[in-house]
Design an enzyme around this catalytic site. Structure first.
Site, PDB file in Angstrom:
ATOM      1  N   ASP A 182       0.819  -1.306  -0.043  1.00 18.40           N
ATOM      2  CA  ASP A 182       0.128   0.057   0.003  1.00 18.40           C
ATOM      3  C   ASP A 182       0.778   1.296  -0.155  1.00 18.40           C
ATOM      4  O   ASP A 182       2.116   1.148   0.266  1.00 18.40           O
ATOM      5  CB  ASP A 182      -0.896  -0.270   1.069  1.00 18.40           C
ATOM      6  CG  ASP A 182       0.033   0.197   2.606  1.00 18.40           C
ATOM      7  OD1 ASP A 182       0.764  -0.605   2.801  1.00 18.40           O
ATOM      8  OD2 ASP A 182      -0.763   0.805   3.343  1.00 18.40           O
ATOM      9  N   GLU A 186       0.049  -0.609   5.821  1.00 22.44           N
ATOM     10  CA  GLU A 186       1.085  -0.050   6.556  1.00 22.44           C
ATOM     11  C   GLU A 186       1.039   1.324   6.652  1.00 22.44           C
ATOM     12  O   GLU A 186       1.357   2.085   7.824  1.00 22.44           O
ATOM     13  CB  GLU A 186       2.507  -0.316   6.117  1.00 22.44           C
ATOM     14  CG  GLU A 186       3.655  -0.037   6.813  1.00 22.44           C
ATOM     15  CD  GLU A 186       4.170   1.312   6.981  1.00 22.44           C
ATOM     16  OE1 GLU A 186       4.933   1.813   7.887  1.00 22.44           O
ATOM     17  OE2 GLU A 186       3.828   2.053   5.781  1.00 22.44           O
TER      18      GLU A 186
END
Length: 468
Positions: A112, A174
């Site tokens: 991500d 994250e």
């Protein structure tokens, strides 16, 4: 720059010529690694819930396909539901069992990315990978899709000659604080069990000089509201004896630092100063400090950034200038980000900042503190079998010894890994450099450095197989 002495790395018992053989393999396969990175960058996998989460799923599926193609026999895209009922983002777990008696290495990265921000701030479209000189630009090109392809490249270089078991764990949330990370570790502890963990989400010292991240600051954040009135009043009628809330909030925030710019909150601790320091001109250039602006604080620059606390105002709620009326604002709120030195308990740091704010209420204003997230700091052992293997591998890949560095930012999940997977040695490595601009406009990765990272990781896996 200066560095602390370390035990000389002992070369593992590899076959003659093995290092050069792997160097050639990595060089030959690197164009494919770069192409895979470019394909991943084109997927706008922003995990912030305000963005389309279908792209995060597409990114996970793409990573899973790449790992399958790299020869990993067991690849899964997994989600967990947190204790609060929140469904986590898709993570990829790929496994290849260890040969009899060999250790298992967990390779971590995340797929991500941060929101791109204003496209106008970028020199090229944020999700269209663009090469300029030796760098590849695009959101996620460094943080952390380069970490994903570094793992892929190392696995391809070693192929069926892996002497260790490998588990690849590519997280999907994250950049929003890994809200279901601990739940994921607990749910899939057996899948993720490892002897050595390599976290590819940090930085090197500079282009041409590798770094091993041995310390990370922790993090606490909070909001502080200053209130002086129960409603707004006319600034002409009451201005003078009544100070507005933004002014009093500014006065309160100013007490957090002394006249030198050092943090002035009792109870926040310092860790020892690092053995390396930065050149001030380089720091000013890397950070884009405007001419004439003095740097804050005292002591080594690396200490100010890595091993001492720091407090920043990262948000401020008050009347907007465009819609302001001639009234005295009754309240104002600031959000504070507090970086905690290695060795400090975040809860104790939060309590210290709260006590300071409540104890310095200006002119008797009402001060309300609302606590936010906490993340623990990290301090790695300077010498261990895994660290010695990493030092050797990095020295071979770069042709120069790595520097022990700290990171002023926080990676709270590293402490979670230590707690949930006890006994594993953690190595924090990365692909970024001071010019990478992770999280900012024109994020980039240096392609030559990325190739060295791939080689270093392949050599590290070889060294772990021989020594751990």
């Amino acid at each position: 720059m200066t560095s602390a002495p370390h035990p000389a790395p002992v070369p593992p018992a590899l076959a003659p010529g093995r290092v050069e053989e792997l160097r050639t393999r990595v060089r030959d396969l690197f164009p494919g690694v770069r192409a895979d990175l470019e394909d991943l960058v084109r997927i706008p996998s922003v995990s912030n819930p305000e963005f389309d989460q279908a792209h995060v799923q597409a990114s996970a599926d793409a990573v899973a396909a790449l790992l399958t193609g790299a020869g990993m026999p067991d690849v899964q895209v997994l989600r967990v539901t947190g204790a609060d009922g929140r469904v986590g983002a898709p993570a990829v777990v790929a496994r290849r069992p260890a040969p009899a008696g060999a250790p298992t290495v967990l390779l971590y990265a995340h797929h991500d990315v941060q929101p791109p921000g204003d496209d106008a701030s970028w020199s090229s479209a944020p999700f269209e990978p663009t090469a300029r000189g030796e760098r590849l630009f695009g959101r996620g090109a460094a943080d952390d899709k380069a970490g994903v392809v570094a793992h892929l490249g190392a696995l391809r270089a070693l192929g069926d000659e892996l002497g260790v078991g490998v588990t690849v764990f590519v997280e999907g949330e994250e950049e929003i604080g890994s809200p279901t990370f601990v739940d994921f570790l607990r749910t899939h502890r057996d899948l993720l069990a490892a002897d050595v963990i390599v976290v590819a989400d940090s930085s090197n010292w500079k282009v041409g000089v590798p770094g091993l991240t041995t310390s990370l600051r922790g993090l606490v954040d909070l909001t502080v509201e200053v209130a002086v009135l129960d409603h707004a009043v006319h600034s002409g009628m009451f201005g003078g004896p009544v100070l507005d809330a933004p002014t009093l909030l500014a006065r309160l925030v100013a007490t957090l630092h002394d006249e030198h710019g050092d943090v002035a909150v009792a109870g926040l601790v310092h860790a020892p100063d690092p053995a390396v320091d930065l050149d001030e001109a380089d720091l000013r250039a890397d950070a884009g400090v405007l001419p004439g602006v003095r740097l804050a604080g005292t002591g080594p620059l690396t200490a100010r950034m890595w091993t001492r606390p720091a407090i920043s105002v990262i948000g401020f709620d008050a009347p907007r200038t465009a819609s302001a009326s001639n009234t005295i604002a009754p309240s104002a709120t600031a959000k504070l980000s507090v970086r905690v030195a290695p060795g400090q308990d975040p809860a104790a740091a939060m309590a210290a900042v709260r006590a300071h704010l409540e104890g310095h209420a200006p002119f008797g204003a009402r001060v309300t503190v609302t606590e936010g997230e906490q993340g623990r700091p990290f301090q790695a052992p300077a010498d261990s079998p895994a660290m010695r293997s990493a030092r050797w591998a990095f020295a071979q890949a770069w042709g120069t010894d790595p520097v022990d560095i700290g990171i002023g930012g926080s990676i709270p999940f590293i402490s979670d890994l230590l707690e949930e997977l006890p006994g594993a040695a953690i190595l924090v490595t990365g692909v970024e450099d001071p010019d990478s601009r992770a999280h900012g406009a024109d994020e980039s990765v240096h392609l030559g450095e990325l190739e060295k990272v791939v080689l270093a990781e392949a050599l590290l896996l070889e060294a772990v197989a021989a020594t751990c």
